[in-house]
Scaffold this motif. Structure first.
Motif, PDB file in Angstrom:
ATOM      1  N   GLY A 169      11.135  11.746  -8.189  1.00 35.57           N
ATOM      2  CA  GLY A 169      11.388  10.372  -8.629  1.00 35.57           C
ATOM      3  C   GLY A 169      11.410   9.354  -7.505  1.00 35.57           C
ATOM      4  N   HIS A 170      11.045   9.757  -6.275  1.00 38.05           N
ATOM      5  CA  HIS A 170      11.074   8.751  -5.200  1.00 38.05           C
ATOM      6  C   HIS A 170       9.887   7.797  -5.305  1.00 38.05           C
ATOM      7  CE1 HIS A 170       8.708  11.622  -2.321  1.00 38.05           C
ATOM      8  NE2 HIS A 170       7.871  10.710  -2.756  1.00 38.05           N
ATOM      9  N   ILE A 171      10.086   6.578  -4.830  1.00 34.98           N
ATOM     10  CA  ILE A 171       8.976   5.648  -4.573  1.00 34.98           C
ATOM     11  C   ILE A 171       9.132   5.207  -3.119  1.00 34.98           C
ATOM     12  CG2 ILE A 171       8.406   4.850  -6.889  1.00 34.98           C
ATOM     13  CD1 ILE A 171      10.195   2.414  -6.416  1.00 34.98           C
ATOM     14  N   GLY A 208       2.972   5.244  -5.826  1.00 35.61           N
ATOM     15  CA  GLY A 208       2.906   6.578  -6.415  1.00 35.61           C
ATOM     16  C   GLY A 208       4.340   6.976  -6.730  1.00 35.61           C
ATOM     17  N   ILE A 209       4.525   8.167  -7.242  1.00 40.87           N
ATOM     18  CA  ILE A 209       5.892   8.634  -7.519  1.00 40.87           C
ATOM     19  C   ILE A 209       6.013  10.081  -7.063  1.00 40.87           C
ATOM     20  CG2 ILE A 209       5.246   9.235  -9.919  1.00 40.87           C
ATOM     21  CD1 ILE A 209       8.152   8.564 -10.744  1.00 40.87           C
ATOM     22  N   GLY A 210       7.109  10.387  -6.390  1.00 39.70           N
ATOM     23  CA  GLY A 210       7.345  11.765  -5.972  1.00 39.70           C
ATOM     24  C   GLY A 210       7.824  12.595  -7.158  1.00 39.70           C
ATOM     25  N   ALA A 250       3.834  19.163   2.799  1.00 40.20           N
ATOM     26  CA  ALA A 250       3.379  20.150   3.786  1.00 40.20           C
ATOM     27  C   ALA A 250       1.879  20.403   3.636  1.00 40.20           C
ATOM     28  CB  ALA A 250       4.163  21.448   3.633  1.00 40.20           C
ATOM     29  N   ARG A 251       1.321  20.124   2.440  1.00 43.54           N
ATOM     30  CA  ARG A 251      -0.121  20.353   2.237  1.00 43.54           C
ATOM     31  C   ARG A 251      -0.981  19.466   3.130  1.00 43.54           C
ATOM     32  NH1 ARG A 251       1.408  16.688  -1.730  1.00 43.54           N
ATOM     33  NH2 ARG A 251      -0.196  15.268  -2.573  1.00 43.54           N
ATOM     34  N   PHE A 252      -0.408  18.381   3.630  1.00 49.88           N
ATOM     35  CA  PHE A 252      -1.176  17.497   4.513  1.00 49.88           C
ATOM     36  C   PHE A 252      -1.088  17.935   5.986  1.00 49.88           C
ATOM     37  CE2 PHE A 252       0.082  14.549   0.991  1.00 49.88           C
ATOM     38  CZ  PHE A 252      -1.192  14.326   0.500  1.00 49.88           C
ATOM     39  N   LEU A 273       0.812  -1.219   0.000  1.00 51.87           N
ATOM     40  CA  LEU A 273       0.000   0.000   0.000  1.00 51.87           C
ATOM     41  C   LEU A 273       0.843   1.265   0.000  1.00 51.87           C
ATOM     42  CD1 LEU A 273      -2.388  -1.318   2.785  1.00 51.87           C
ATOM     43  CD2 LEU A 273      -2.975  -1.100   0.351  1.00 51.87           C
ATOM     44  N   ALA A 274       0.602   2.112  -0.996  1.00 49.98           N
ATOM     45  CA  ALA A 274       1.207   3.451  -0.990  1.00 49.98           C
ATOM     46  C   ALA A 274       0.215   4.409  -0.336  1.00 49.98           C
ATOM     47  CB  ALA A 274       1.496   3.903  -2.410  1.00 49.98           C
ATOM     48  N   THR A 275       0.729   5.514   0.162  1.00 51.66           N
ATOM     49  CA  THR A 275      -0.149   6.578   0.670  1.00 51.66           C
ATOM     50  C   THR A 275       0.033   7.814  -0.224  1.00 51.66           C
ATOM     51  OG1 THR A 275       1.572   6.861   2.307  1.00 51.66           O
ATOM     52  CG2 THR A 275      -0.456   5.876   3.062  1.00 51.66           C
ATOM     53  N   GLY A 276      -0.376   8.982   0.237  1.00 54.61           N
ATOM     54  CA  GLY A 276      -0.336  10.158  -0.623  1.00 54.61           C
ATOM     55  C   GLY A 276      -1.607  10.233  -1.447  1.00 54.61           C
ATOM     56  N   SER A 277      -1.694  11.251  -2.305  1.00 51.12           N
ATOM     57  CA  SER A 277      -2.950  11.448  -3.040  1.00 51.12           C
ATOM     58  C   SER A 277      -3.078  10.549  -4.265  1.00 51.12           C
ATOM     59  CB  SER A 277      -3.097  12.920  -3.441  1.00 51.12           C
ATOM     60  OG  SER A 277      -1.879  13.404  -3.945  1.00 51.12           O
ATOM     61  N   SER A 278      -1.957  10.110  -4.856  1.00 48.86           N
ATOM     62  CA  SER A 278      -2.044   9.366  -6.123  1.00 48.86           C
ATOM     63  C   SER A 278      -2.942   8.133  -6.086  1.00 48.86           C
ATOM     64  CB  SER A 278      -0.648   8.954  -6.591  1.00 48.86           C
ATOM     65  OG  SER A 278       0.169  10.071  -6.746  1.00 48.86           O
ATOM     66  N   PRO A 279      -2.860   7.279  -5.059  1.00 51.77           N
ATOM     67  CA  PRO A 279      -3.645   6.043  -5.117  1.00 51.77           C
ATOM     68  C   PRO A 279      -5.073   6.161  -4.576  1.00 51.77           C
ATOM     69  CG  PRO A 279      -2.082   5.903  -3.308  1.00 51.77           C
ATOM     70  CD  PRO A 279      -1.943   7.277  -3.903  1.00 51.77           C
ATOM     71  N   LEU A 280      -5.505   7.365  -4.172  1.00 53.29           N
ATOM     72  CA  LEU A 280      -6.820   7.461  -3.514  1.00 53.29           C
ATOM     73  C   LEU A 280      -7.959   7.022  -4.438  1.00 53.29           C
ATOM     74  CD1 LEU A 280      -6.451  10.734  -1.407  1.00 53.29           C
ATOM     75  CD2 LEU A 280      -6.342   8.352  -0.627  1.00 53.29           C
TER      76      LEU A 280
HETATM   77  C1  F6R Z   1       3.939   7.346   0.218  1.00 48.91           C
HETATM   78  C2  F6R Z   1       4.654   7.055  -1.031  1.00 48.91           C
HETATM   79  C3  F6R Z   1       5.211   8.178  -1.818  1.00 48.91           C
HETATM   80  C4  F6R Z   1       4.111   8.872  -2.609  1.00 48.91           C
HETATM   81  C5  F6R Z   1       4.701  10.051  -3.384  1.00 48.91           C
HETATM   82  C6  F6R Z   1       3.652  10.766  -4.204  1.00 48.91           C
HETATM   83  O1  F6R Z   1       3.521   6.134   0.811  1.00 48.91           O
HETATM   84  O2  F6R Z   1       4.792   5.924  -1.364  1.00 48.91           O
HETATM   85  O3  F6R Z   1       6.176   7.675  -2.694  1.00 48.91           O
HETATM   86  O4  F6R Z   1       3.535   7.958  -3.502  1.00 48.91           O
HETATM   87  O5  F6R Z   1       5.274  10.955  -2.480  1.00 48.91           O
HETATM   88  O6  F6R Z   1       2.762  11.397  -3.359  1.00 48.91           O
HETATM   89  P1  F6R Z   1       1.401  12.002  -3.931  1.00 48.91           P
HETATM   90  O7  F6R Z   1       0.635  10.860  -4.448  1.00 48.91           O
HETATM   91  O8  F6R Z   1       0.743  12.619  -2.746  1.00 48.91           O
HETATM   92  O9  F6R Z   1       1.778  12.965  -4.998  1.00 48.91           O
END
Ligand code: F6R
Length: 259
Positions: free
Chosen positions: A142-144, A137-139, A171-173, A36-43
């Motif tokens: 380029g982070h995962i 998701g991807i930062g 920071a938006r969260f 499971l990833a978090t952040g907005s991408s997988p919602l």
């Molecule tokens: C968090 C994670 C991160 C996010 C990435 C994108 O669990 O895996 O790699 O996927 O920071 O974040 P959003 O989707 O919020 O743009």
């Protein structure tokens, strides 16, 4: 690697959910393991999975979930801790038992405790038989997970410092940048690569550069998401904006059209 480009982020969510469901079915396990990833991408993807569960098409009651990462130092129950986010966004809607949700332990009081927690997390993933399908998701850098640029390609779950870019992006969260933790515990790139299937979702122009570097640049620690190129069953599901800097678009579209 499969690259699917769709018109909107809603289409991305729907299609990625199908890729995840197909991967869980293909794993043929009574107790499949979802990464499971978090952040907005997988919602949106989680909302689609929840719809599939509600309609009875998928049953995740026996499934286990393993989070990619967790902040260090947030108090238990903090609404932005990834455990709380996943309890809210995933466990309830998908019918996944909270007792089957695993999240790296960011509560250690010193480095030794955090390191021990990270090793234990790797052990738990192994004990569960590994992750069948890992959602990513991807930062913008380029982070995962929270494997920031420069992360070892062979890394395992460990403590990492968050980059300034990531702290500003996240920071938006929070109420402000000063509230964003400076460190996290994240699965390593090798840990991610051990999953049976990788499903990366990305939407919006802010991800276009990172997506192009990840999918078409060199395999490099400078772009941690480029490890997708090393995986035998990786799918990137993108909207038009996130795909806008890809050079081999025609090929991806032709391949997605099938034989
Ligand atoms: C968090 C994670 C991160 C996010 C990435 C994108 O669990 O895996 O790699 O996927 O920071 O974040 P959003 O989707 O919020 O743009």
């Amino acid at each position: 690697m499969e690259v699917l480009v769709l018109p909107t982020s809603a289409d991305v969510a729907r299609r990625a959910a199908e890729v995840v469901i197909d991967g869980l079915r293909a794993a043929r396990r009574d107790e499949p393991v979802l990464g499971l990833a978090t952040g907005s991408s997988p919602l949106g993807l989680y909302a689609e999975l929840a719809r599939a569960v509600a309609s009875g098409r998928v049953d995740l009651r026996g499934a286990c979930g393993f989070a990619l990462d967790e902040y260090v130092g947030l108090p238990a129950g903090h609404p932005q801790s990834y455990r709380e986010v996943l309890l809210r966004e995933v466990c309830g809607p998908l019918g996944l038992s909270p007792g089957r949700l695993h999240v790296p332990d960011g509560s250690g009081h010193d480095e030794d405790e955090l390191v021990a927690g990270a090793a234990e997390y790797e052990r738990l993933i192994r004990e569960a038989g590994g992750v069948d399908v890992q959602i990513l998701g991807i930062g913008a850098n380029g982070h995962i997970g929270f494997n920031e640029p420069g992360s070892a390609l062979s890394s395992r779950t460990r403590v990492k410092r968050l980059s300034d870019r990531t702290r500003h992006d996240n920071a938006r969260f929070f109420d402000g940048i000063d509230d964003v933790p400076t460190h996290c515990v994240t699965q390593g790139l090798r840990t991610v690569l051990d999953a049976g299937r990788l499903v990366l979702v990305a939407s919006g122009p802010g991800k276009a550069e990172a997506v192009a570097a990840a999918l078409e640049g060199p395999l490099s620690a400078s772009c941690p998401a480029s490890v997708l190129q090393w995986h035998a069953d990786a799918t990137a599901v993108l909207d038009e904006a996130a795909a806008s800097m890809l050079r081999n678009r025609d090929y991806y579209d032709a391949s997605a059209a099938g034989l």
